[in-house]
Design a protein around this motif. Sequence first.
Motif, PDB file in Angstrom:
ATOM      1  N   TYR A 169      34.267  56.452  32.849  1.00  0.00           N
ATOM      2  CA  TYR A 169      34.739  56.824  34.185  1.00  0.00           C
ATOM      3  C   TYR A 169      33.554  57.364  34.962  1.00  0.00           C
ATOM      4  O   TYR A 169      32.758  58.154  34.440  1.00  0.00           O
ATOM      5  CB  TYR A 169      35.865  57.852  34.075  1.00  0.00           C
ATOM      6  N   PHE A 170      33.427  56.949  36.201  1.00  0.00           N
ATOM      7  CA  PHE A 170      32.221  57.273  36.955  1.00  0.00           C
ATOM      8  C   PHE A 170      32.521  57.289  38.450  1.00  0.00           C
ATOM      9  O   PHE A 170      33.549  56.784  38.901  1.00  0.00           O
ATOM     10  CB  PHE A 170      31.119  56.241  36.667  1.00  0.00           C
ATOM     11  N   SER A 171      31.602  57.881  39.215  1.00  0.00           N
ATOM     12  CA  SER A 171      31.721  57.871  40.673  1.00  0.00           C
ATOM     13  C   SER A 171      30.541  57.118  41.267  1.00  0.00           C
ATOM     14  O   SER A 171      29.470  57.041  40.665  1.00  0.00           O
ATOM     15  CB  SER A 171      31.788  59.302  41.228  1.00  0.00           C
ATOM     16  N   GLY A 172      30.751  56.578  42.433  1.00  0.00           N
ATOM     17  CA  GLY A 172      29.686  55.804  43.076  1.00  0.00           C
ATOM     18  C   GLY A 172      29.883  55.710  44.570  1.00  0.00           C
ATOM     19  O   GLY A 172      30.987  55.906  45.084  1.00  0.00           O
ATOM     20  N   GLY A 173      28.791  55.424  45.263  1.00  0.00           N
ATOM     21  CA  GLY A 173      28.828  55.272  46.709  1.00  0.00           C
ATOM     22  C   GLY A 173      27.918  54.139  47.140  1.00  0.00           C
ATOM     23  O   GLY A 173      27.325  53.438  46.314  1.00  0.00           O
ATOM     24  N   LEU A 174      27.822  53.975  48.433  1.00  0.00           N
ATOM     25  CA  LEU A 174      27.009  52.912  49.009  1.00  0.00           C
ATOM     26  C   LEU A 174      25.782  53.490  49.675  1.00  0.00           C
ATOM     27  O   LEU A 174      25.818  54.593  50.226  1.00  0.00           O
ATOM     28  CB  LEU A 174      27.821  52.109  50.033  1.00  0.00           C
ATOM     29  N   ALA A 175      24.677  52.747  49.621  1.00  0.00           N
ATOM     30  CA  ALA A 175      23.429  53.197  50.234  1.00  0.00           C
ATOM     31  C   ALA A 175      23.364  52.850  51.718  1.00  0.00           C
ATOM     32  O   ALA A 175      22.371  53.109  52.373  1.00  0.00           O
ATOM     33  CB  ALA A 175      22.242  52.574  49.506  1.00  0.00           C
ATOM     34  N   SER A 176      24.414  52.263  52.260  1.00  0.00           N
ATOM     35  CA  SER A 176      24.399  51.773  53.636  1.00  0.00           C
ATOM     36  C   SER A 176      24.690  52.841  54.671  1.00  0.00           C
ATOM     37  O   SER A 176      24.869  52.537  55.840  1.00  0.00           O
ATOM     38  CB  SER A 176      25.446  50.657  53.782  1.00  0.00           C
ATOM     39  N   GLY A 177      24.749  54.103  54.229  1.00  0.00           N
ATOM     40  CA  GLY A 177      25.052  55.185  55.160  1.00  0.00           C
ATOM     41  C   GLY A 177      26.455  55.711  54.988  1.00  0.00           C
ATOM     42  O   GLY A 177      26.792  56.783  55.494  1.00  0.00           O
ATOM     43  N   ASN A 178      27.299  54.984  54.289  1.00  0.00           N
ATOM     44  CA  ASN A 178      28.637  55.471  53.983  1.00  0.00           C
ATOM     45  C   ASN A 178      28.535  56.417  52.796  1.00  0.00           C
ATOM     46  O   ASN A 178      28.295  56.004  51.669  1.00  0.00           O
ATOM     47  CB  ASN A 178      29.548  54.282  53.639  1.00  0.00           C
ATOM     48  N   THR A 179      28.689  57.707  53.049  1.00  0.00           N
ATOM     49  CA  THR A 179      28.467  58.706  52.004  1.00  0.00           C
ATOM     50  C   THR A 179      29.711  58.976  51.167  1.00  0.00           C
ATOM     51  O   THR A 179      29.664  59.761  50.230  1.00  0.00           O
ATOM     52  CB  THR A 179      28.001  60.024  52.631  1.00  0.00           C
ATOM     53  N   ALA A 180      30.842  58.360  51.499  1.00  0.00           N
ATOM     54  CA  ALA A 180      32.071  58.596  50.756  1.00  0.00           C
ATOM     55  C   ALA A 180      31.945  58.059  49.334  1.00  0.00           C
ATOM     56  O   ALA A 180      31.397  56.978  49.107  1.00  0.00           O
ATOM     57  CB  ALA A 180      33.246  57.934  51.466  1.00  0.00           C
ATOM     58  N   LYS A 181      32.454  58.827  48.385  1.00  0.00           N
ATOM     59  CA  LYS A 181      32.390  58.439  46.979  1.00  0.00           C
ATOM     60  C   LYS A 181      33.761  57.963  46.499  1.00  0.00           C
ATOM     61  O   LYS A 181      34.798  58.363  47.020  1.00  0.00           O
ATOM     62  CB  LYS A 181      31.922  59.619  46.132  1.00  0.00           C
ATOM     63  N   GLN A 182      33.721  57.098  45.498  1.00  0.00           N
ATOM     64  CA  GLN A 182      34.933  56.575  44.892  1.00  0.00           C
ATOM     65  C   GLN A 182      34.783  56.624  43.379  1.00  0.00           C
ATOM     66  O   GLN A 182      33.672  56.681  42.862  1.00  0.00           O
ATOM     67  CB  GLN A 182      35.177  55.136  45.369  1.00  0.00           C
ATOM     68  N   LEU A 183      35.916  56.605  42.673  1.00  0.00           N
ATOM     69  CA  LEU A 183      35.895  56.645  41.221  1.00  0.00           C
ATOM     70  C   LEU A 183      36.181  55.267  40.645  1.00  0.00           C
ATOM     71  O   LEU A 183      37.067  54.560  41.131  1.00  0.00           O
ATOM     72  CB  LEU A 183      36.932  57.632  40.684  1.00  0.00           C
ATOM     73  N   GLY A 184      35.437  54.930  39.592  1.00  0.00           N
ATOM     74  CA  GLY A 184      35.646  53.662  38.921  1.00  0.00           C
ATOM     75  C   GLY A 184      35.801  53.841  37.429  1.00  0.00           C
ATOM     76  O   GLY A 184      35.613  54.951  36.896  1.00  0.00           O
ATOM     77  N   VAL A 185      36.128  52.763  36.733  1.00  0.00           N
ATOM     78  CA  VAL A 185      36.236  52.783  35.288  1.00  0.00           C
ATOM     79  C   VAL A 185      35.650  51.494  34.737  1.00  0.00           C
ATOM     80  O   VAL A 185      35.888  50.409  35.280  1.00  0.00           O
ATOM     81  CB  VAL A 185      37.704  52.970  34.821  1.00  0.00           C
ATOM     82  N   ALA A 186      34.844  51.620  33.694  1.00  0.00           N
ATOM     83  CA  ALA A 186      34.224  50.466  33.043  1.00  0.00           C
ATOM     84  C   ALA A 186      34.607  50.504  31.569  1.00  0.00           C
ATOM     85  O   ALA A 186      34.991  51.547  31.025  1.00  0.00           O
ATOM     86  CB  ALA A 186      32.708  50.509  33.208  1.00  0.00           C
ATOM     87  N   VAL A 187      34.499  49.364  30.899  1.00  0.00           N
ATOM     88  CA  VAL A 187      34.956  49.260  29.511  1.00  0.00           C
ATOM     89  C   VAL A 187      33.899  48.567  28.661  1.00  0.00           C
ATOM     90  O   VAL A 187      33.124  47.749  29.157  1.00  0.00           O
ATOM     91  CB  VAL A 187      36.308  48.502  29.445  1.00  0.00           C
ATOM     92  N   SER A 188      33.870  48.917  27.377  1.00  0.00           N
ATOM     93  CA  SER A 188      32.917  48.313  26.451  1.00  0.00           C
ATOM     94  C   SER A 188      33.510  48.321  25.046  1.00  0.00           C
ATOM     95  O   SER A 188      34.433  49.081  24.738  1.00  0.00           O
ATOM     96  CB  SER A 188      31.601  49.090  26.460  1.00  0.00           C
ATOM     97  N   ASP A 189      32.950  47.492  24.192  1.00  0.00           N
ATOM     98  CA  ASP A 189      33.322  47.493  22.777  1.00  0.00           C
ATOM     99  C   ASP A 189      32.510  48.500  21.977  1.00  0.00           C
ATOM    100  O   ASP A 189      32.752  48.684  20.781  1.00  0.00           O
ATOM    101  CB  ASP A 189      33.115  46.095  22.175  1.00  0.00           C
ATOM    102  N   SER A 190      31.534  49.133  22.630  1.00  0.00           N
ATOM    103  CA  SER A 190      30.633  50.049  21.943  1.00  0.00           C
ATOM    104  C   SER A 190      30.413  51.300  22.785  1.00  0.00           C
ATOM    105  O   SER A 190      30.375  51.213  24.028  1.00  0.00           O
ATOM    106  CB  SER A 190      29.275  49.372  21.685  1.00  0.00           C
TER     107      SER A 190
END
Length: 335
Positions: free
Chosen positions: A132-153
Amino acid sequence: MSFVSYNYPSRRIRHRDFALWLDTYQDTALFRADSSFRLTTPWAPKTTKGPVIPGLFADPHITTFNGRYYLYPTTDGYAGWSGTYYKAFSSSDLINWTDHGVILDHGPDVSWADNSAWAPAVTAKNGKYYLYFSGGLASGNTAKQLGVAVSDSPTGPFRDALGRPLIRSGQYSGQAIDPMVFTDDDGQSYLYWGQGAARVVRLNSDMVSFDPAQVRVITPTGYNEAPFVFKRNGVYYFMWSEGDTRSEDYRVAYATGSSSYGPWTKRGIVLQKRLELGIKGTGHHSVVRAPGTDTWYVAYHRFAVPAGNGTNRETTIDRMEFNADGTIRPIVPTL
């Protein structure tokens, strides 16, 4: 005691005029007595330690999988906290760490974010590992959003599980950052997150969705960010960071409760700066229990010693101990 020369073992090292000399005098008892050294202060092993992983890293999430410790931090040292990737580290003893490299990179791996890779947290479920992680855009939009990624390891590589944010910017009040997942004894997992406001929701069994109607606000007095929840002896502990990570007064407080939702009783500050050692900005922590024991550790970041600041932070680990009544003793930060 006396010293022996490595390059010239037949010669003895002698102190003369506040200097060390290699002498060729005859090796007699008188010479040995004259060239010996007396310790005026007993020698003791070094007890201080530097950051557990070299370099600038912050917001560490520490956990265990299959008896091994894993550490997932924010990659620090970028103006505006604009780092773009996450790394994983693992250890068998909390001292010697293996760098497993980049496990998720916002650039090629996340379509909806390209910077502000902040505060990852990893948990295991269904034979998979979820980041689980947060991220934003470098285009000047400073709003952050939460995402989720998955792995077998636990060391990746991770792939974006949804191709979109799990929690969108503006979906709830407060900034959508600092996710953390706690799994209770019955196997139910809960997602905590938020800056300015702390929220919790039951995750569905797929670990990548939830019912928005079940989201609850649990913001305690003094809360700013970095929620962390664990359970010990039937008591739920809700911890968080107070102040701003750019301030030397950044610190950790906690509360206890009877469920993963609370209600919570604030217990106070347990981790804060230690200026006599040059330790500042102690916060955004996580805790872990040594497998099979009641020994606990806290991972957190501080200003890099000696000249760090709110974007030049380092990760360290110290013991976390409990009183007989279950309250947490003040954590003593060490170098």
